[in-house]
Scaffold this motif. Structure first.
Motif, PDB file in Angstrom:
ATOM      1  N   LEU A  53      45.262  45.706  46.194  1.00 20.81           N
ATOM      2  CA  LEU A  53      45.621  44.901  45.862  1.00 20.81           C
ATOM      3  C   LEU A  53      47.209  44.647  46.297  1.00 20.81           C
ATOM      4  O   LEU A  53      47.919  45.233  45.190  1.00 20.81           O
ATOM      5  CB  LEU A  53      45.222  44.689  44.444  1.00 20.81           C
ATOM      6  CG  LEU A  53      44.304  44.405  43.985  1.00 20.81           C
ATOM      7  CD1 LEU A  53      43.739  44.315  43.190  1.00 20.81           C
ATOM      8  CD2 LEU A  53      42.815  43.744  45.060  1.00 20.81           C
ATOM      9  N   PRO A  54      48.129  45.136  47.586  1.00 20.10           N
ATOM     10  CA  PRO A  54      49.175  45.717  47.174  1.00 20.10           C
ATOM     11  C   PRO A  54      50.207  44.729  46.340  1.00 20.10           C
ATOM     12  O   PRO A  54      51.415  45.068  46.343  1.00 20.10           O
ATOM     13  CB  PRO A  54      49.733  46.274  48.608  1.00 20.10           C
ATOM     14  CG  PRO A  54      48.603  44.808  49.250  1.00 20.10           C
ATOM     15  CD  PRO A  54      47.831  45.677  49.022  1.00 20.10           C
ATOM     16  N   ASP A  55      50.419  43.404  46.548  1.00 20.77           N
ATOM     17  CA  ASP A  55      50.843  42.511  46.291  1.00 20.77           C
ATOM     18  C   ASP A  55      50.507  41.981  44.970  1.00 20.77           C
ATOM     19  O   ASP A  55      50.697  41.012  44.589  1.00 20.77           O
ATOM     20  CB  ASP A  55      51.099  41.177  47.268  1.00 20.77           C
ATOM     21  CG  ASP A  55      51.374  41.930  48.615  1.00 20.77           C
ATOM     22  OD1 ASP A  55      52.691  43.014  48.646  1.00 20.77           O
ATOM     23  OD2 ASP A  55      51.290  41.689  49.780  1.00 20.77           O
ATOM     24  N   LEU A  88      46.056  41.099  38.700  1.00 23.83           N
ATOM     25  CA  LEU A  88      45.059  41.465  38.211  1.00 23.83           C
ATOM     26  C   LEU A  88      44.000  41.473  37.129  1.00 23.83           C
ATOM     27  O   LEU A  88      42.698  41.071  37.116  1.00 23.83           O
ATOM     28  CB  LEU A  88      45.473  43.108  37.998  1.00 23.83           C
ATOM     29  CG  LEU A  88      46.009  44.293  39.237  1.00 23.83           C
ATOM     30  CD1 LEU A  88      45.666  45.601  38.898  1.00 23.83           C
ATOM     31  CD2 LEU A  88      44.350  44.147  39.941  1.00 23.83           C
ATOM     32  N   LEU A  89      44.900  40.350  35.765  1.00 25.14           N
ATOM     33  CA  LEU A  89      44.242  40.668  34.695  1.00 25.14           C
ATOM     34  C   LEU A  89      43.274  38.823  34.788  1.00 25.14           C
ATOM     35  O   LEU A  89      42.515  38.583  34.445  1.00 25.14           O
ATOM     36  CB  LEU A  89      45.191  40.366  33.213  1.00 25.14           C
ATOM     37  CG  LEU A  89      45.989  41.254  32.967  1.00 25.14           C
ATOM     38  CD1 LEU A  89      46.903  41.426  31.711  1.00 25.14           C
ATOM     39  CD2 LEU A  89      44.310  42.640  32.464  1.00 25.14           C
ATOM     40  N   ALA A  90      44.087  38.456  35.514  1.00 23.52           N
ATOM     41  CA  ALA A  90      43.651  36.905  35.520  1.00 23.52           C
ATOM     42  C   ALA A  90      42.134  36.674  36.680  1.00 23.52           C
ATOM     43  O   ALA A  90      41.358  36.743  36.555  1.00 23.52           O
ATOM     44  CB  ALA A  90      44.058  36.013  36.538  1.00 23.52           C
ATOM     45  N   ILE A  91      42.557  37.964  37.695  1.00 18.86           N
ATOM     46  CA  ILE A  91      40.853  38.067  38.305  1.00 18.86           C
ATOM     47  C   ILE A  91      39.908  38.568  37.694  1.00 18.86           C
ATOM     48  O   ILE A  91      38.742  37.686  37.569  1.00 18.86           O
ATOM     49  CB  ILE A  91      41.384  38.375  39.902  1.00 18.86           C
ATOM     50  CG1 ILE A  91      42.654  38.445  40.268  1.00 18.86           C
ATOM     51  CG2 ILE A  91      40.474  39.169  40.521  1.00 18.86           C
ATOM     52  CD1 ILE A  91      43.159  39.076  41.851  1.00 18.86           C
ATOM     53  N   TRP A 100      33.067  34.580  50.616  1.00 18.73           N
ATOM     54  CA  TRP A 100      32.747  33.896  50.184  1.00 18.73           C
ATOM     55  C   TRP A 100      33.933  32.741  51.234  1.00 18.73           C
ATOM     56  O   TRP A 100      34.893  33.143  51.167  1.00 18.73           O
ATOM     57  CB  TRP A 100      32.816  32.672  48.990  1.00 18.73           C
ATOM     58  CG  TRP A 100      31.756  33.677  48.493  1.00 18.73           C
ATOM     59  CD1 TRP A 100      32.039  34.667  47.258  1.00 18.73           C
ATOM     60  CD2 TRP A 100      30.557  33.426  48.010  1.00 18.73           C
ATOM     61  NE1 TRP A 100      31.217  35.335  46.415  1.00 18.73           N
ATOM     62  CE2 TRP A 100      29.868  34.131  47.312  1.00 18.73           C
ATOM     63  CE3 TRP A 100      29.793  32.306  48.354  1.00 18.73           C
ATOM     64  CZ2 TRP A 100      28.517  34.023  46.646  1.00 18.73           C
ATOM     65  CZ3 TRP A 100      28.475  32.347  48.461  1.00 18.73           C
ATOM     66  CH2 TRP A 100      27.965  33.269  47.554  1.00 18.73           C
ATOM     67  N   PRO A 101      33.189  31.597  52.408  1.00 15.28           N
ATOM     68  CA  PRO A 101      34.630  30.967  52.895  1.00 15.28           C
ATOM     69  C   PRO A 101      34.935  29.745  52.561  1.00 15.28           C
ATOM     70  O   PRO A 101      35.355  29.164  51.523  1.00 15.28           O
ATOM     71  CB  PRO A 101      33.441  30.698  54.297  1.00 15.28           C
ATOM     72  CG  PRO A 101      32.018  30.668  53.354  1.00 15.28           C
ATOM     73  CD  PRO A 101      32.318  31.112  52.694  1.00 15.28           C
ATOM     74  N   GLY A 102      37.284  30.051  52.615  1.00 19.83           N
ATOM     75  CA  GLY A 102      37.309  29.049  52.328  1.00 19.83           C
ATOM     76  C   GLY A 102      37.599  28.034  50.938  1.00 19.83           C
ATOM     77  O   GLY A 102      37.977  27.944  50.235  1.00 19.83           O
ATOM     78  N   GLY A 146      45.619  36.969  48.054  1.00 17.40           N
ATOM     79  CA  GLY A 146      45.037  37.311  48.574  1.00 17.40           C
ATOM     80  C   GLY A 146      42.872  37.588  48.328  1.00 17.40           C
ATOM     81  O   GLY A 146      42.424  38.102  49.123  1.00 17.40           O
ATOM     82  N   VAL A 147      42.925  37.725  46.596  1.00 11.90           N
ATOM     83  CA  VAL A 147      41.377  38.267  46.427  1.00 11.90           C
ATOM     84  C   VAL A 147      40.682  37.351  46.562  1.00 11.90           C
ATOM     85  O   VAL A 147      41.352  36.230  45.449  1.00 11.90           O
ATOM     86  CB  VAL A 147      41.833  38.842  45.082  1.00 11.90           C
ATOM     87  CG1 VAL A 147      40.165  39.292  44.781  1.00 11.90           C
ATOM     88  CG2 VAL A 147      42.544  40.313  45.321  1.00 11.90           C
ATOM     89  N   ASN A 148      39.461  37.064  47.414  1.00 13.40           N
ATOM     90  CA  ASN A 148      38.808  35.960  46.984  1.00 13.40           C
ATOM     91  C   ASN A 148      38.232  35.540  45.604  1.00 13.40           C
ATOM     92  O   ASN A 148      37.777  36.833  45.238  1.00 13.40           O
ATOM     93  CB  ASN A 148      37.609  35.996  48.097  1.00 13.40           C
ATOM     94  CG  ASN A 148      36.905  35.249  48.509  1.00 13.40           C
ATOM     95  OD1 ASN A 148      36.718  34.223  48.006  1.00 13.40           O
ATOM     96  ND2 ASN A 148      36.421  34.466  49.232  1.00 13.40           N
TER      97      ASN A 148
END
Length: 507
Positions: free
Chosen positions: A7-9, A15-18, A343-345, A351-353
């Motif tokens: 997760l370079p960006d 991160l906490l939100a994800i 999961w598509p779209g 950039g993390v789905n």
């Protein structure tokens, strides 16, 4: 050091939100916010009529007693569908698995359950499957289950003819729409909704197996290797440096490809007294798990070697007594990490789905993700389906009610058909809707919240505790069957009250 993804960006806030959006706590919090708005009649498409709650609970109890007179209800999982028509397909599977170790059997069952659940999105009202072995004909979820079971037993998802009872990375990546159409008996007169979407999902899973070797293995990446990953996490308590009595400082985690360090000093780790105050919107911290650091960020300490399963059911790399209990939310975390990219779209953060996460404009807030509503329906149902093979290894599953009800059209249809939910516009039931539409997000969110309240009311009427009748059994007993039964009474073909444009990856 093992890293679950680069997760370079990604900032600390992202991160906490994800991590938060991947927890059952986040699902309940966002859904309950919409539920309270519905109760105040402040939503666009639905209102709640809680005066119908006792009636709904009473009806579900009637269905539960019809299906399970002694109320000895199993989990709501894929394994129920494999026995449809009173055909002992699971006994047949056990015969195929003769000679395998308990661990190998669990890996095979993980392979089967994961593939079958991913293929089980809405089939539509026209499709059916004729089982050659029995001559029986099945539709909808049961038909999809039997079709996927037969394909699995025929080795359709394996690239190695010598080990046909598996799904592996190469076999999934090479899987084609023609194969699925043949296996599921799809034709112009027997159409299946979302055929291409289902195939793409399996192909993307094959790619994910290669990209996450710490979850799925290196020599022969397959979904079933997730069993090994979960077993490695069963050593809990104080983490010790190998061959040392020094305790490991896990106050900061390094993010691969970034100069930032994530401060997790106060993230709650089971067995410690530290709790987090870093959750977005000041919500409760992500549910702790038995995997290192709660498995929220997929990191393992650099000076610890992962434990290796030895004698079954699991090993012990740290010299401690292994735990025989595993929170259901830990399994969900592993599923969301391992399948997140397929999961598509979907919505993404850096950039993390995010998977089964959608937007509802009624949820305003300072946080840019305040409008995001997570459901993780297929992932939660898959989690429920993976618990039984783990139990067969002697592992006790805990925290079942931390998981949520499943926001799909049978449960949601029950609420609407019995008046617990009321549509405010005729277009809700007259038109077809995309999964990302506000009406569907609203419907699904209210379904999650109402399932909790239906379950509580059922327990009160039966004088049972949440431990005696967890939500996963209420679903099976239960609301899903009641929703289907009511739909069959009210509409030709038993179609749900709201029609969805399915792509084969949500419902």
């Amino acid at each position: 050091m093992i890293h679950y993804q680069k997760l370079p960006d990604c900032s600390e806030e992202q991160l906490l939100a994800i991590a938060y959006l991947r927890t059952p706590a986040a699902i309940r919090e966002r859904c309950d916010r919409l539920f309270h708005l519905a109760c105040a009649d402040q939503l666009h498409y639905f209102r709640c009529n809680l005066t119908q709650l006792d009636l709904v609970a009473h009806y579900v109890i009637e269905v539960m007693r019809d299906e399970y007179p002694d109320l000895n209800i199993p989990f709501h999982s894929r394994w129920r569908h494999f026995e449809v028509g009173n055909v002992p397909r699971l006994a047949e599977l056990e015969q195929h698995l003769t000679g395998l170790t308990p661990l190998e059997k669990a890996q095979t069952k993980f392979d089967l359950a994961i593939i079958s659940v991913l293929l089980d999105a809405g089939a539509g009202s026209e499709w059916q499957y004729s089982e050659q072995e029995t001559g029986l004909v099945f539709r909808r979820s049961e038909g999809l289950a039997v079709a996927s079971f037969r394909m699995f037993c025929q080795g359709a998802f394996s690239s190695n003819p010598k080990f046909s009872l598996q799904a592996d990375a190469q076999g999934l990546q090479n899987f084609t729409a023609a194969q699925l159409a043949q296996g599921f008996q799809v034709s112009s007169t027997n159409p299946l909704l979302g055929l291409e979407g289902r195939v793409e999902l399996l192909q993307r899973l094959g790619q994910s197996l290669h990209s996450l070797p710490q979850l799925f293995g290196t020599e022969n990446p397959r979904p079933g290797n997730l069993v090994n990953y979960l077993l490695q996490g069963l050593n809990v308590g104080k983490l010790k440096i190998e061959s040392s009595n020094q305790e490991l400082n896990v106050g900061r985690l390094k993010v691969e490809g970034s100069q930032e360090e994530l401060n997790v000093e106060k993230l709650k780790v089971e067995g410690s007294d530290h709790s987090s105050n870093l959750q977005p919107d000041n919500m409760q911290p992500a549910t702790p798990t038995n995997l290192p650091f709660g498995n929220a960020f997929g990191e393992q300490p650099s000076n610890l070697q992962p434990s290796t399963p030895t004698n079954l059911p699991f090993g012990n790399a740290f010299g401690e007594q292994p735990s025989t209990s595993l929170p259901a939310s830990t399994v969900l975390s592993a599923v969301l990490e391992g399948l997140g990219n397929i999961w598509p779209g979907r919505l993404t953060i850096a950039g993390v789905n995010l998977g089964d996460v959608w937007i509802h404009p009624a949820l305003k807030g300072d946080n840019p993700t305040a409008e995001y509503v997570p459901f993780h329906k297929l992932s939660q149902w898959l989690t429920y389906s993976l618990l039984e093979p783990l139990q067969e290894l002697g592992i006790e599953i805990t925290g079942l009610d931390e998981m949520t009800g499943l926001p799909e059209y049978r449960n949601g249809g029950l609420c609407l058909d019995l008046g617990l939910l009321e549509a405010k516009q005729a277009s809700v039931v007259q038109e077809r809707h995309l999964p990302e539409s506000e009406v569907i997000v609203e419907w699904r969110a209210l379904t999650v919240s109402l399932l909790d309240r239906i379950a509580d009311t059922i327990r009160q009427q039966l004088n049972l505790s949440a431990t005696q009748l967890p939500l996963v059994k209420v679903l099976q007993g239960g609301t899903w069957t009641a929703g289907r039964r009511m739909a069959a009474q009210l509409r030709q073909g038993g179609v749900p009250p709201i029609q969805i444009e399915s792509d084969g990856t949500v419902f």
